[in-house]
Design a protein around this motif. Sequence first.
Motif, mmCIF file in Angstrom:
data_model
loop_
_atom_site.group_PDB
_atom_site.id
_atom_site.type_symbol
_atom_site.label_atom_id
_atom_site.label_comp_id
_atom_site.label_asym_id
_atom_site.label_seq_id
_atom_site.Cartn_x
_atom_site.Cartn_y
_atom_site.Cartn_z
ATOM 1 N N UNK A 111 0.835 -1.200 0.000
ATOM 2 C CA UNK A 111 0.000 0.000 0.000
ATOM 3 C C UNK A 111 0.870 1.251 0.000
ATOM 4 N N UNK A 112 1.889 1.261 0.850
ATOM 5 C CA UNK A 112 2.794 2.417 0.911
ATOM 6 C C UNK A 112 3.542 2.603 -0.409
ATOM 7 N N UNK A 113 4.030 1.507 -0.983
ATOM 8 C CA UNK A 113 4.760 1.585 -2.249
ATOM 9 C C UNK A 113 3.844 2.078 -3.367
ATOM 10 N N UNK A 114 2.610 1.583 -3.390
ATOM 11 C CA UNK A 114 1.647 2.006 -4.415
ATOM 12 C C UNK A 114 1.317 3.489 -4.269
ATOM 13 N N UNK A 115 1.094 3.899 -3.038
ATOM 14 C CA UNK A 115 0.770 5.304 -2.773
ATOM 15 C C UNK A 115 1.912 6.207 -3.231
ATOM 16 N N UNK A 116 3.136 5.853 -2.877
ATOM 17 C CA UNK A 116 4.293 6.654 -3.278
ATOM 18 C C UNK A 116 4.425 6.718 -4.799
ATOM 19 N N UNK A 117 4.211 5.590 -5.461
ATOM 20 C CA UNK A 117 4.309 5.560 -6.921
ATOM 21 C C UNK A 117 3.233 6.437 -7.559
ATOM 22 N N UNK A 118 2.016 6.374 -7.042
ATOM 23 C CA UNK A 118 0.928 7.181 -7.596
ATOM 24 C C UNK A 118 1.164 8.673 -7.370
ATOM 25 N N UNK A 119 1.635 9.033 -6.188
ATOM 26 C CA UNK A 119 1.930 10.444 -5.905
ATOM 27 C C UNK A 119 3.030 10.931 -6.853
ATOM 28 N N UNK A 120 3.993 10.063 -7.133
ATOM 29 C CA UNK A 120 5.097 10.430 -8.009
ATOM 30 C C UNK A 120 4.693 10.697 -9.446
ATOM 31 N N UNK A 121 3.635 10.084 -9.913
ATOM 32 C CA UNK A 121 3.232 10.259 -11.320
ATOM 33 C C UNK A 121 1.956 11.087 -11.484
ATOM 34 N N UNK A 122 1.322 11.455 -10.380
ATOM 35 C CA UNK A 122 0.060 12.202 -10.448
ATOM 36 C C UNK A 122 0.278 13.593 -11.029
ATOM 37 N N UNK A 123 -0.696 14.040 -11.788
ATOM 38 C CA UNK A 123 -0.673 15.384 -12.369
ATOM 39 C C UNK A 123 -1.988 16.070 -12.058
ATOM 40 N N UNK A 124 -1.905 17.329 -11.645
ATOM 41 C CA UNK A 124 -3.107 18.111 -11.369
ATOM 42 C C UNK A 124 -3.455 18.912 -12.615
ATOM 43 N N UNK A 125 -4.466 18.476 -13.326
ATOM 44 C CA UNK A 125 -4.900 19.173 -14.532
ATOM 45 C C UNK A 125 -6.167 19.991 -14.296
ATOM 46 N N UNK A 126 -6.499 20.250 -13.046
ATOM 47 C CA UNK A 126 -7.754 20.941 -12.749
ATOM 48 C C UNK A 126 -7.784 22.382 -13.254
ATOM 49 N N UNK A 127 -6.628 22.977 -13.498
ATOM 50 C CA UNK A 127 -6.609 24.366 -13.972
ATOM 51 C C UNK A 127 -6.575 24.474 -15.496
ATOM 52 N N UNK A 128 -6.433 23.348 -16.168
ATOM 53 C CA UNK A 128 -6.431 23.323 -17.642
ATOM 54 C C UNK A 128 -7.680 22.563 -18.093
ATOM 55 N N UNK A 129 -8.681 23.308 -18.524
ATOM 56 C CA UNK A 129 -9.991 22.718 -18.835
ATOM 57 C C UNK A 129 -9.899 21.593 -19.859
ATOM 58 N N UNK A 130 -9.088 21.765 -20.888
ATOM 59 C CA UNK A 130 -8.988 20.744 -21.935
ATOM 60 C C UNK A 130 -8.336 19.465 -21.411
ATOM 61 N N UNK A 131 -7.245 19.608 -20.666
ATOM 62 C CA UNK A 131 -6.580 18.425 -20.105
ATOM 63 C C UNK A 131 -7.471 17.746 -19.060
ATOM 64 N N UNK A 132 -8.179 18.563 -18.275
ATOM 65 C CA UNK A 132 -9.075 18.005 -17.270
ATOM 66 C C UNK A 132 -10.189 17.205 -17.934
#
Length: 88
Positions: A48-69
Amino acid sequence: MSRFQNDEVGGGTTSVTVLASELLREAEKLIEKKLHPQTIIAGWRAATQASHSALIGVAQDNSKDAEKFREDLMNISKLAVDAVMRLK
């Protein structure tokens, strides 16, 4: 379990139930091989910890770009539909 999942994130009941079932199925195999349940749980926690770290490492916040979101939402929708179709 499904009530907790629904209260926390508002859905995903089938997914969490399928995941839990698979974890229990695999745990049963490990117990048959004489692994102690606490060892299995420790492994799950480490995973669980390894998965969480991996997901945080690749996550992107596209909430400010309407098209990417919008593209992200469409991709998530396609994944959800594919997952449901595989269950049938």
